[in-house]
Scaffold this motif. Sequence first.
Motif, PDB file in Angstrom:
ATOM      1  N   CYS A  17     -36.708  18.902 -12.208  1.00 57.03           N
ATOM      2  CA  CYS A  17     -36.361  17.827 -13.146  1.00 57.03           C
ATOM      3  C   CYS A  17     -36.772  18.240 -14.561  1.00 57.03           C
ATOM      4  CB  CYS A  17     -37.063  16.536 -12.732  1.00 57.03           C
ATOM      5  SG  CYS A  17     -36.865  15.183 -13.895  1.00 57.03           S
ATOM      6  N   LYS A  19     -36.934  16.408 -17.133  1.00 60.34           N
ATOM      7  CA  LYS A  19     -37.815  15.392 -17.724  1.00 60.34           C
ATOM      8  C   LYS A  19     -39.271  15.655 -17.311  1.00 60.34           C
ATOM      9  CE  LYS A  19     -38.238  10.364 -18.046  1.00 60.34           C
ATOM     10  NZ  LYS A  19     -37.650   9.099 -17.565  1.00 60.34           N
ATOM     11  N   SER A  20     -39.443  16.057 -16.057  1.00 62.91           N
ATOM     12  CA  SER A  20     -40.784  16.365 -15.575  1.00 62.91           C
ATOM     13  C   SER A  20     -41.364  17.532 -16.375  1.00 62.91           C
ATOM     14  CB  SER A  20     -40.718  16.712 -14.079  1.00 62.91           C
ATOM     15  OG  SER A  20     -41.946  17.208 -13.636  1.00 62.91           O
ATOM     16  N   LEU A  23     -42.323  16.180 -19.841  1.00 62.98           N
ATOM     17  CA  LEU A  23     -43.548  15.362 -19.784  1.00 62.98           C
ATOM     18  C   LEU A  23     -44.771  16.258 -19.547  1.00 62.98           C
ATOM     19  CD1 LEU A  23     -42.230  12.389 -17.603  1.00 62.98           C
ATOM     20  CD2 LEU A  23     -42.872  12.276 -20.013  1.00 62.98           C
ATOM     21  N   ILE A 205     -32.148  11.220 -17.999  1.00 66.13           N
ATOM     22  CA  ILE A 205     -32.595  11.505 -16.622  1.00 66.13           C
ATOM     23  C   ILE A 205     -33.312  10.267 -16.078  1.00 66.13           C
ATOM     24  CG2 ILE A 205     -34.031  12.967 -15.160  1.00 66.13           C
ATOM     25  CD1 ILE A 205     -33.654  15.185 -17.268  1.00 66.13           C
ATOM     26  N   THR A 206     -32.762   9.722 -15.007  1.00 63.49           N
ATOM     27  CA  THR A 206     -33.393   8.539 -14.416  1.00 63.49           C
ATOM     28  C   THR A 206     -33.963   8.915 -13.047  1.00 63.49           C
ATOM     29  OG1 THR A 206     -31.300   7.893 -13.452  1.00 63.49           O
ATOM     30  CG2 THR A 206     -31.843   6.918 -15.576  1.00 63.49           C
ATOM     31  N   ILE A 207     -34.633   7.952 -12.439  1.00 61.58           N
ATOM     32  CA  ILE A 207     -35.235   8.228 -11.129  1.00 61.58           C
ATOM     33  C   ILE A 207     -34.140   8.507 -10.096  1.00 61.58           C
ATOM     34  CG2 ILE A 207     -37.316   6.907 -11.619  1.00 61.58           C
ATOM     35  CD1 ILE A 207     -36.164   4.676  -9.827  1.00 61.58           C
ATOM     36  N   HIS A 210     -34.315  13.388  -6.531  1.00 61.54           N
ATOM     37  CA  HIS A 210     -35.003  14.588  -7.029  1.00 61.54           C
ATOM     38  C   HIS A 210     -36.495  14.305  -7.305  1.00 61.54           C
ATOM     39  CE1 HIS A 210     -33.666  12.417 -10.631  1.00 61.54           C
ATOM     40  NE2 HIS A 210     -34.785  12.840 -11.155  1.00 61.54           N
ATOM     41  N   CYS A 211     -36.895  13.041  -7.402  1.00 59.07           N
ATOM     42  CA  CYS A 211     -38.312  12.720  -7.641  1.00 59.07           C
ATOM     43  C   CYS A 211     -39.188  13.119  -6.439  1.00 59.07           C
ATOM     44  CB  CYS A 211     -38.497  11.231  -7.916  1.00 59.07           C
ATOM     45  SG  CYS A 211     -37.630  10.663  -9.376  1.00 59.07           S
ATOM     46  N   CYS A 217     -42.995  14.210  -7.307  1.00 56.02           N
ATOM     47  CA  CYS A 217     -43.300  14.435  -8.727  1.00 56.02           C
ATOM     48  C   CYS A 217     -44.594  13.718  -9.112  1.00 56.02           C
ATOM     49  CB  CYS A 217     -42.150  13.926  -9.579  1.00 56.02           C
ATOM     50  SG  CYS A 217     -42.449  14.160 -11.334  1.00 56.02           S
ATOM     51  N   PHE A 219     -45.224  12.547 -12.031  1.00 61.69           N
ATOM     52  CA  PHE A 219     -45.022  11.603 -13.131  1.00 61.69           C
ATOM     53  C   PHE A 219     -44.388  10.306 -12.628  1.00 61.69           C
ATOM     54  CE2 PHE A 219     -45.551  15.457 -15.675  1.00 61.69           C
ATOM     55  CZ  PHE A 219     -46.478  14.989 -16.587  1.00 61.69           C
ATOM     56  N   MET A 220     -44.520  10.029 -11.343  1.00 59.60           N
ATOM     57  CA  MET A 220     -43.933   8.794 -10.820  1.00 59.60           C
ATOM     58  C   MET A 220     -44.624   7.574 -11.419  1.00 59.60           C
ATOM     59  SD  MET A 220     -42.797   9.933  -7.008  1.00 59.60           S
ATOM     60  CE  MET A 220     -42.113   8.381  -6.578  1.00 59.60           C
ATOM     61  N   CYS A 223     -42.459   7.213 -14.685  1.00 60.89           N
ATOM     62  CA  CYS A 223     -41.017   6.910 -14.576  1.00 60.89           C
ATOM     63  C   CYS A 223     -40.709   5.724 -13.664  1.00 60.89           C
ATOM     64  CB  CYS A 223     -40.257   8.116 -14.050  1.00 60.89           C
ATOM     65  SG  CYS A 223     -40.348   9.542 -15.095  1.00 60.89           S
ATOM     66  N   TRP A 224     -41.596   5.450 -12.727  1.00 62.32           N
ATOM     67  CA  TRP A 224     -41.311   4.419 -11.729  1.00 62.32           C
ATOM     68  C   TRP A 224     -42.036   3.114 -12.035  1.00 62.32           C
ATOM     69  CZ3 TRP A 224     -38.723   4.820  -6.746  1.00 62.32           C
ATOM     70  CH2 TRP A 224     -38.028   6.021  -6.584  1.00 62.32           C
TER      71      TRP A 224
HETATM   72  S1  SF4 Z   1     -40.604  10.869 -11.635  1.00 64.90           S
HETATM   73 FE1  SF4 Z   1     -38.526  11.609 -11.250  1.00 64.90          FE
HETATM   74  S2  SF4 Z   1     -37.394  11.290 -13.135  1.00 64.90           S
HETATM   75 FE2  SF4 Z   1     -39.567  11.151 -13.633  1.00 64.90          FE
HETATM   76  S3  SF4 Z   1     -40.134  13.160 -14.271  1.00 64.90           S
HETATM   77 FE3  SF4 Z   1     -40.564  13.054 -12.126  1.00 64.90          FE
HETATM   78  S4  SF4 Z   1     -38.747  13.812 -11.083  1.00 64.90           S
HETATM   79 FE4  SF4 Z   1     -38.173  13.375 -13.210  1.00 64.90          FE
END
Ligand code: SF4
Length: 498
Positions: A17, A19-20, A23, A205-207, A210-211, A217, A219-220, A223-224
């Motif tokens: 990802c 975005k990951s 971040l 990039i949304t959830i 792939h999370c 991931c 960074f949940m 993002c979540w």
């Molecule tokens: S939680 Fe999902 S969308 Fe957010 S950075 Fe991680 S993989 Fe990407």
Amino acid sequence: MANYILTKSSFVRGVQCQKSLYLYKNYYKQRDAVSYSQQAVFNRGTNVGVLARTLFLGGIDVTPESIFKYEESAKRTQQLIAEGKEIIYEAAFIFDDTLVAVDILVKENGAWSAYEVKSSLSISETYLMDAALQYYVINGSGLMLDDFFIIHVNRDYIRHGAIDLKQLFTRVSVKKLAEKKHQYIQAQILHSKDTLKKPEIPQNITIGEHCFAPYACDFMGTCWKHIPANSVFDMGGMRKAMMFDLYRQGYVKMEEIPDETDLPDVFRIQIEAIKKNEVIINRKAVADFLKTLHYPLYFLDFESFMPAVPIYEGSHPYHHIPFQYSLHYKAAKDGELRHIEYLAEAGSDPRKIFAERLLKDTRLPGDIIVYNKDFEKKIMKDLAHDFPEFRDALRDRIARIKDLAVPFAKKDYYSPLMRGSNSLKAILPALVPDLKYEELIIKDGNTASIVFESLQTESDLFKIIETRDQLLAYCKMDTLAMVRIIEVLESVKNDGNK
Ligand code: SF4
């Protein structure tokens, strides 16, 4: 400022990802905390990597003092190559703004080969990707590799006597696969560098699935955070693809799913419980389940650990080694509750004495209640295989097993407090709120395994005593929880049908 932008781990993160990746580079502190069991997996990888070095003795280790000093390792690697050194551990290279460090670099018959060590039993697509990146960077930096190998643990190895490293590890050439990925790696590095040049977090990039793949991931938590409790993602037993399908149709909370949506009963029950905010009980199904249990009842729970490198004679990599059980016993419904437990001493193979004690403690007739029977059955089957003298008695115990998870898996008793899960830890607060895992030091089986494995090398007597007490308290809680859950089920079974 470092003269590289990506590392092996940030590259792999970017493949999962972008975005990951962004971040991670710009908001590192927002990462979710690493759990105790995740850290143990990382440590296991490091330990296996160090052991694999003994396949190539006499190398020079250029591991930096801190992760911020890898550029020095890259310079030192070049220096050692120029000096004619032939084995380098953690050899570092920089090319195309990307830094990699390979576990073992070896010059054999005048040609260089790289070896990347994995503690796993097989080679995943992510490992191939990471090898392809290393191959690309090392060759690009000017050292032409003759071959690139992944070394992983051999699942067929069985320990007899001292560890045989040549048998324990399997060596697989991945050079051809790495070469095939050359263009992909080049394009992906460019894509990642473009992402990192952007002034803002990628908004497009949304959830999604792939999370969770190939890794959950970290960074949940970021993002979540807009996903509330009891969302479609809390639907127990539903595939991720179906959850995201509902989410993309605009349903976030379970209660938003229209009644006319075609769903199996196990999902309908969860939605109904949320909408009504009440416990849903199929009393007939609960009564039918209880009818299958016959006193006297044993309530049994095992703990095991799985060393990557076999430590006992006749065991294989990741062999489930049972080291502890808790057993509650009730001769009759209103009979006295008795407790028996076993916890092995660290340092010697616990399997034989575990089997002997277990058979002795369950010698009286009666059903043996476990939660999720597959694990306890597997341990007993493995013991029957390893110790044929106990085979018949262990088969008898296996035949007496009853699985308390069944009514909860079928949602015959479901509370919104369970949040879709039918694990023992998830159902207990709904049925027996006064029993709390949170009050224990060890709260789950993974931690129990890691803690017991750590006792193998612990010499502080006070620490050993304290840890053993914590393990006993945890395992006892699992079987006491089962006793109390049966009591709750018995109290509701005769109140009429749903
Ligand atoms: S939680 Fe999902 S969308 Fe957010 S950075 Fe991680 S993989 Fe990407």
